[in-house]
Design a protein around this motif. Structure first.
Motif, PDB file in Angstrom:
ATOM      1  N   GLU A 153      62.742   1.262 -42.452  1.00 12.75           N
ATOM      2  CA  GLU A 153      62.152   0.946 -43.758  1.00 12.75           C
ATOM      3  C   GLU A 153      61.556  -0.457 -43.764  1.00 12.75           C
ATOM      4  OE1 GLU A 153      65.451   1.615 -46.329  1.00 12.75           O
ATOM      5  OE2 GLU A 153      65.349   3.808 -46.119  1.00 12.75           O
ATOM      6  N   GLN A 154      62.218  -1.404 -43.096  1.00 16.52           N
ATOM      7  CA  GLN A 154      61.716  -2.774 -43.016  1.00 16.52           C
ATOM      8  C   GLN A 154      60.393  -2.824 -42.234  1.00 16.52           C
ATOM      9  OE1 GLN A 154      62.968  -5.472 -44.570  1.00 16.52           O
ATOM     10  NE2 GLN A 154      61.178  -6.585 -43.812  1.00 16.52           N
ATOM     11  N   LYS A 155      60.330  -2.071 -41.160  1.00 20.79           N
ATOM     12  CA  LYS A 155      59.109  -2.034 -40.348  1.00 20.79           C
ATOM     13  C   LYS A 155      57.959  -1.428 -41.146  1.00 20.79           C
ATOM     14  CE  LYS A 155      57.156  -0.466 -35.975  1.00 20.79           C
ATOM     15  NZ  LYS A 155      57.367   0.261 -34.709  1.00 20.79           N
ATOM     16  N   TYR A 156      58.261  -0.372 -41.942  1.00 20.84           N
ATOM     17  CA  TYR A 156      57.236   0.283 -42.746  1.00 20.84           C
ATOM     18  C   TYR A 156      56.676  -0.688 -43.795  1.00 20.84           C
ATOM     19  CZ  TYR A 156      55.051   3.365 -46.167  1.00 20.84           C
ATOM     20  OH  TYR A 156      54.160   3.941 -47.021  1.00 20.84           O
ATOM     21  N   LYS A 157      57.545  -1.422 -44.491  1.00 18.51           N
ATOM     22  CA  LYS A 157      57.114  -2.363 -45.520  1.00 18.51           C
ATOM     23  C   LYS A 157      56.247  -3.468 -44.926  1.00 18.51           C
ATOM     24  CE  LYS A 157      61.057  -1.658 -48.629  1.00 18.51           C
ATOM     25  NZ  LYS A 157      62.320  -2.225 -49.147  1.00 18.51           N
ATOM     26  N   THR A 158      56.672  -3.975 -43.763  1.00 24.52           N
ATOM     27  CA  THR A 158      55.905  -5.034 -43.095  1.00 24.52           C
ATOM     28  C   THR A 158      54.502  -4.564 -42.754  1.00 24.52           C
ATOM     29  OG1 THR A 158      57.951  -5.899 -42.146  1.00 24.52           O
ATOM     30  CG2 THR A 158      55.897  -6.620 -41.130  1.00 24.52           C
ATOM     31  N   PHE A 159      54.383  -3.341 -42.237  1.00 21.76           N
ATOM     32  CA  PHE A 159      53.076  -2.794 -41.869  1.00 21.76           C
ATOM     33  C   PHE A 159      52.210  -2.622 -43.113  1.00 21.76           C
ATOM     34  CE2 PHE A 159      49.881   0.297 -40.950  1.00 21.76           C
ATOM     35  CZ  PHE A 159      49.550   0.109 -39.622  1.00 21.76           C
ATOM     36  N   PHE A 160      52.802  -2.072 -44.212  1.00 18.76           N
ATOM     37  CA  PHE A 160      52.040  -1.793 -45.431  1.00 18.76           C
ATOM     38  C   PHE A 160      51.518  -3.091 -46.052  1.00 18.76           C
ATOM     39  CE2 PHE A 160      51.177  -0.500 -49.752  1.00 18.76           C
ATOM     40  CZ  PHE A 160      50.674   0.788 -49.596  1.00 18.76           C
TER      41      PHE A 160
ATOM     42  N   TYR B  71      65.267  11.699 -40.966  1.00 20.14           N
ATOM     43  CA  TYR B  71      64.538  12.192 -42.133  1.00 20.14           C
ATOM     44  C   TYR B  71      64.050  13.643 -42.003  1.00 20.14           C
ATOM     45  CZ  TYR B  71      64.383   7.240 -43.403  1.00 20.14           C
ATOM     46  OH  TYR B  71      64.728   5.956 -43.716  1.00 20.14           O
ATOM     47  N   GLY B  72      63.996  14.153 -40.826  1.00 14.97           N
ATOM     48  CA  GLY B  72      63.495  15.520 -40.619  1.00 14.97           C
ATOM     49  C   GLY B  72      62.076  15.541 -40.122  1.00 14.97           C
ATOM     50  N   ASN B  73      61.174  14.800 -40.787  1.00 15.70           N
ATOM     51  CA  ASN B  73      59.790  14.688 -40.350  1.00 15.70           C
ATOM     52  C   ASN B  73      59.165  13.433 -40.956  1.00 15.70           C
ATOM     53  OD1 ASN B  73      58.748  15.402 -43.028  1.00 15.70           O
ATOM     54  ND2 ASN B  73      59.400  17.495 -42.511  1.00 15.70           N
ATOM     55  N   TYR B  74      57.934  13.145 -40.571  1.00 16.14           N
ATOM     56  CA  TYR B  74      57.273  11.906 -40.999  1.00 16.14           C
ATOM     57  C   TYR B  74      56.928  11.931 -42.487  1.00 16.14           C
ATOM     58  CZ  TYR B  74      54.301   7.764 -40.587  1.00 16.14           C
ATOM     59  OH  TYR B  74      53.765   6.502 -40.728  1.00 16.14           O
ATOM     60  N   SER B  75      56.557  13.093 -43.015  1.00 12.54           N
ATOM     61  CA  SER B  75      56.224  13.208 -44.446  1.00 12.54           C
ATOM     62  C   SER B  75      57.426  12.849 -45.318  1.00 12.54           C
ATOM     63  CB  SER B  75      55.750  14.629 -44.760  1.00 12.54           C
ATOM     64  OG  SER B  75      54.583  14.928 -44.049  1.00 12.54           O
ATOM     65  N   GLU B  76      58.613  13.337 -44.924  1.00 11.22           N
ATOM     66  CA  GLU B  76      59.830  13.026 -45.686  1.00 11.22           C
ATOM     67  C   GLU B  76      60.163  11.537 -45.593  1.00 11.22           C
ATOM     68  OE1 GLU B  76      61.486  14.997 -47.706  1.00 11.22           O
ATOM     69  OE2 GLU B  76      60.025  16.592 -47.275  1.00 11.22           O
ATOM     70  N   PHE B  77      59.891  10.944 -44.432  1.00 10.94           N
ATOM     71  CA  PHE B  77      60.122   9.512 -44.262  1.00 10.94           C
ATOM     72  C   PHE B  77      59.227   8.706 -45.213  1.00 10.94           C
ATOM     73  CE2 PHE B  77      58.386   5.708 -42.023  1.00 10.94           C
ATOM     74  CZ  PHE B  77      59.486   4.890 -42.180  1.00 10.94           C
ATOM     75  N   LEU B  78      57.937   9.112 -45.335  1.00 10.68           N
ATOM     76  CA  LEU B  78      57.015   8.426 -46.241  1.00 10.68           C
ATOM     77  C   LEU B  78      57.457   8.567 -47.700  1.00 10.68           C
ATOM     78  CD1 LEU B  78      53.582   9.413 -44.623  1.00 10.68           C
ATOM     79  CD2 LEU B  78      54.731   7.199 -44.494  1.00 10.68           C
ATOM     80  N   LYS B  79      57.877   9.781 -48.065  1.00  9.81           N
ATOM     81  CA  LYS B  79      58.351  10.008 -49.441  1.00  9.81           C
ATOM     82  C   LYS B  79      59.559   9.132 -49.740  1.00  9.81           C
ATOM     83  CE  LYS B  79      56.825  14.801 -49.979  1.00  9.81           C
ATOM     84  NZ  LYS B  79      57.289  16.214 -50.123  1.00  9.81           N
ATOM     85  N   ALA B  80      60.476   9.034 -48.777  1.00  6.25           N
ATOM     86  CA  ALA B  80      61.686   8.237 -48.965  1.00  6.25           C
ATOM     87  C   ALA B  80      61.371   6.758 -49.152  1.00  6.25           C
ATOM     88  CB  ALA B  80      62.618   8.424 -47.774  1.00  6.25           C
ATOM     89  N   ASN B  81      60.195   6.358 -48.665  1.00  6.06           N
ATOM     90  CA  ASN B  81      59.794   4.960 -48.790  1.00  6.06           C
ATOM     91  C   ASN B  81      58.768   4.742 -49.905  1.00  6.06           C
ATOM     92  OD1 ASN B  81      60.921   3.104 -46.460  1.00  6.06           O
ATOM     93  ND2 ASN B  81      60.634   5.176 -45.620  1.00  6.06           N
ATOM     94  N   GLY B  82      58.664   5.735 -50.817  1.00  6.23           N
ATOM     95  CA  GLY B  82      57.842   5.568 -52.014  1.00  6.23           C
ATOM     96  C   GLY B  82      56.381   5.870 -51.862  1.00  6.23           C
ATOM     97  N   TYR B  83      55.996   6.472 -50.731  1.00  5.93           N
ATOM     98  CA  TYR B  83      54.575   6.779 -50.557  1.00  5.93           C
ATOM     99  C   TYR B  83      54.298   8.184 -51.075  1.00  5.93           C
ATOM    100  CZ  TYR B  83      50.076   7.782 -48.412  1.00  5.93           C
ATOM    101  OH  TYR B  83      48.779   8.132 -48.212  1.00  5.93           O
ATOM    102  N   VAL B  84      53.301   8.306 -51.966  1.00  9.25           N
ATOM    103  CA  VAL B  84      52.893   9.608 -52.499  1.00  9.25           C
ATOM    104  C   VAL B  84      51.467   9.871 -52.038  1.00  9.25           C
ATOM    105  CG1 VAL B  84      52.526  11.013 -54.555  1.00  9.25           C
ATOM    106  CG2 VAL B  84      54.375   9.316 -54.517  1.00  9.25           C
TER     107      VAL B  84
END
Length: 464
Positions: A302-309, A331-344
Motif C-alpha cells: 500500500e505504501q508503494k502504491y501511494k508513493t507511485f500515485f 488480494y486475489g488479483n490486481y483489480s481487488e488490490f486497486l479497490k482496496a487502495n481506494g481506486y475506482v
C-alpha cells in the motif's frame, strides 16, 4: 573508417599482386571494376599503363598449340596444368592433357616427367634412417612436454608417416605408446575417490564427467559405481538423490548467514531430496525455525502504491508495480488490490456520433486528394500517406501512374547520378562509414543508373 580508392591505391595493389603471384590478376580477382573504369577506362588500359599485358584470349585449336610450343621452348619442359590454363579448350579439343601433349609431339617429355615424379616418390619411401630418427625425436619431445601422445594433426608429416610406418597408429605403437588418449581406469577411480572425500557423497555422472570413458571401460555409470564398491549408495541415490539431511540443513544455514534471508526453492536446489526427507520445501524451512514467506507485506504494498500515485498522478500498471505473487496471495488479483487502495475505475461514456457518408471513390476524387496533399504539405505524399491503394490500382494501374497523370514525379525519379553520389559522400562524411543498402534508400534510381548498390559505391570511389 572506409578506405578511399584512389588511382595510387589501385596501382600499388596491382604491383603487390604481381610480386606475390608472378602474374597479373583477373578482373574478378582484383575487384574495383567501377574505380578502374573511372580512372583508366578499361581493365586492359589499366594493366598496360603499368607495363603489363593482359593474357591474350585463345580462340581456336591452332592458337592453343602455338601457346604450348612457346612454353616448351622457353622452359624446356611441358607445363603443369596450373601453369598453362585453358582447361576447357584442352578438354574440348583433346579430351585430356595427356592426349594434348601426345598429339603435339611431346610424348617423350611426358614420359620423362612421369619417370622423374616416380623417382621423387621412391626417394621419399621407407628406409630413410635420418627421416625416421627425426620423426621419433619429435614424438618423444612432444610426449615429454605435454605428458601425452599428439594427435595426427599435431604431429604432422602425415604422408611420410604413412609411407614409413603404414599409418599414424602404427608409428605411435612402434614407439611403445598407445594412440588412445582417454582417461584410464586408475585415473577415473582416483578422481571418484577425491570427489567422495571432499563432498561426502558420490558424484552424479555429470559431475564426474568422462562419460565416454566410463561407458567404454564399465558399460554404464551404475556398473562403474558397483566396481568401486558403491552399489548400495547408487540405489539410495536413485531413490533420494543421495544427499543427507545434515548436508541440506548445513547448506540452508550457510545461505541464511550469507544472505540474511531464506533461499527460494530454486536457489536451494535438491528438490527431490528435500521432498524425500521433509515432504515439502515449506516443511523443510520451518523444521529449522525459519519462515518461507519472503514477500512484501500489505502495508509495504500500500505504501508503494501511494508513493507511485503521488509521483505520477495515476495508478501504476501491473507491470510497473510488480509483486504479482504477493498481490495474488494477499488480494486475489490486481483489480481487488486497486479497490482496496481506494481506486475506482471510471466508467467510459460512449458517445454515439452519426457516421459520415462514405465518399464515392472516383478518378477525379483521387486526383483531388493528391493535389490537396501537395498544396498543404509542399510535397507529394507516399502511397501509404495518400491511402486508397486498392482504388488507385483499379483506376490508374499504379501509384506512379496517378502521380504522372498530375505531372508529379517520385523523388527517386528526379535524382541524377551526381546527386546520388553527393548524397553518399555526405553520408560517409557524417557517419564515417558506408551505409547499408536498406539504410540509404533510392533503390530504383541506383539500380537504374548503376546496376547495383556495389557498383554505385565503387563508382563513387569507395570500396564496398
Amino acid at each position: 573508417m572506409t578506405t578511399r580508392v584512389t588511382e595510387e591505391f589501385l596501382i600499388e595493389k596491382l604491383k603487390k599482386f604481381v610480386e606475390e603471384y608472378g602474374r597479373t590478376p583477373l578482373l574478378k580477382e582484383f575487384g574495383h571494376s567501377g574505380n578502374i573504369h573511372r580512372f583508366f577506362g578499361t581493365y586492359t588500359n589499366f594493366l598496360e599503363s603499368q607495363g603489363f599485358d593482359k593474357k591474350r584470349t585463345i580462340k581456336n585449336k591452332d592458337e592453343l598449340v602455338k601457346e604450348l610450343h612457346a612454353f616448351v621452348k622457353t622452359n624446356n619442359r611441358i607445363p603443369k596444368a596450373s601453369e598453362f590454363g585453358y582447361f576447357s579448350l584442352v578438354r574440348r579439343y583433346y579430351g585430356s592433357s595427356y592426349e594434348f601433349f601426345k598429339a603435339n609431339g611431346y610424348e617423350p617429355l611426358l614420359r620423362d616427367n612421369q619417370m622423374s615424379s616416380q623417382k621423387s616418390e621412391e626417394l621419399e619411401k621407407p628406409n630413410d634412417p635420418v627421416l625416421i630418427e627425426s620423426l621419433i625425436n619429435k614424438l618423444a619431445a612432444y610426449v615429454e612436454e605435454h605428458g601425452r601422445t599428439p594427435t595426427a594433426k599435431e604431429m604432422g608429416h602425415e604422408r611420410q608417416l604413412k609411407k614409413l610406418f603404414g599409418s599414424f597408429s602404427a608409428f605411435i605403437h612402434s614407439q611403445g605408446f598407445a594412440t588412445r588418449r582417454g582417461i584410464t581406469k586408475s585415473k577415473l577411480e582416483q578422481k571418484f575417490g577425491t570427489f567422495v572425500e571432499v563432498n561426502g557423497r558420490i558424484p552424479t555422472s555429470v559431475e564426474l564427467g568422462h562419460r565416454s570413458a566410463v561407458q567404454r571401460l564399465y558399460g554404464n555409470y551404475p556398473a562403474f559405481l558397483k566396481a568401486n564398491g558403491y552399489e548400495r549408495e547408487y540405489q539410495l541415490k536413485a531413490r533420494k538423490n543421495y544427499v543427507s539431511k545434515e548436508f541440506l540443513i548445513s547448506k540452508l544455514i550457510t545461505f541464511v548467514e550469507e544472505h540474511g534471508q531464506t533461499p527460494t526453492a530454486t536457489e536451494m536446489g535438491y528438490k527431490k531430496s528435500i521432498i524425500n526427507y521433509f515432504g515439502s520445501y515449506t516443511a523443510f524451512i520451518r523444521s529449522q525455525g525459519f519462515t518461507t514467506c519472503r514477500g512484501v507485506t500489505k502495508s509495504k504494498l500500500e505504501q508503494k502504491y501511494k508513493t507511485f500515485f503521488e509521483a505520477n498522478g495515476r495508478k501504476p500498471t501491473i507491470a510497473e508495480f510488480g509483486h504479482y505473487a504477493a498481490i495474488q496471495r494477499l488480494y486475489g488479483n490486481y483489480s481487488e488490490f486497486l479497490k482496496a487502495n481506494g481506486y475506482v475505475k471510471p466508467e467510459k461514456k460512449k458517445k454515439k456520433t452519426p457516421s459520415a457518408p462514405k465518399p464515392v471513390i472516383t478518378s477525379a476524387f483521387l486526383k483531388e486528394e493528391l493535389n490537396k496533399f501537395v498544396d498543404e504539405n509542399g510535397r507529394i505524399p507516399t502511397s501509404k500517406e495518400l491511402g486508397y491503394s486498392d482504388f488507385i490500382a483499379q483506376k490508374f494501374g499504379s501509384y506512379t501512374a496517378l502521380l504522372h497523370s498530375q505531372g508529379y514525379k517520385l523523388p527517386s525519379e528526379q535524382l541524377s547520378k551526381e546527386e546520388l553520389q553527393n548524397k553518399l559522400r555526405t553520408y560517409v562524411k557524417i557517419t564515417g562509414e558506408l551505409p547499408k543498402y536498406d539504410e540509404f534508400g533510392y533503390r530504383t534510381s541506383i539500380k537504374k543508373l548503376f546496376g547495383s548498390f556495389e557498383a554505385f559505391v565503387q563508382a563513387t570511389g569507395y570500396e564496398p
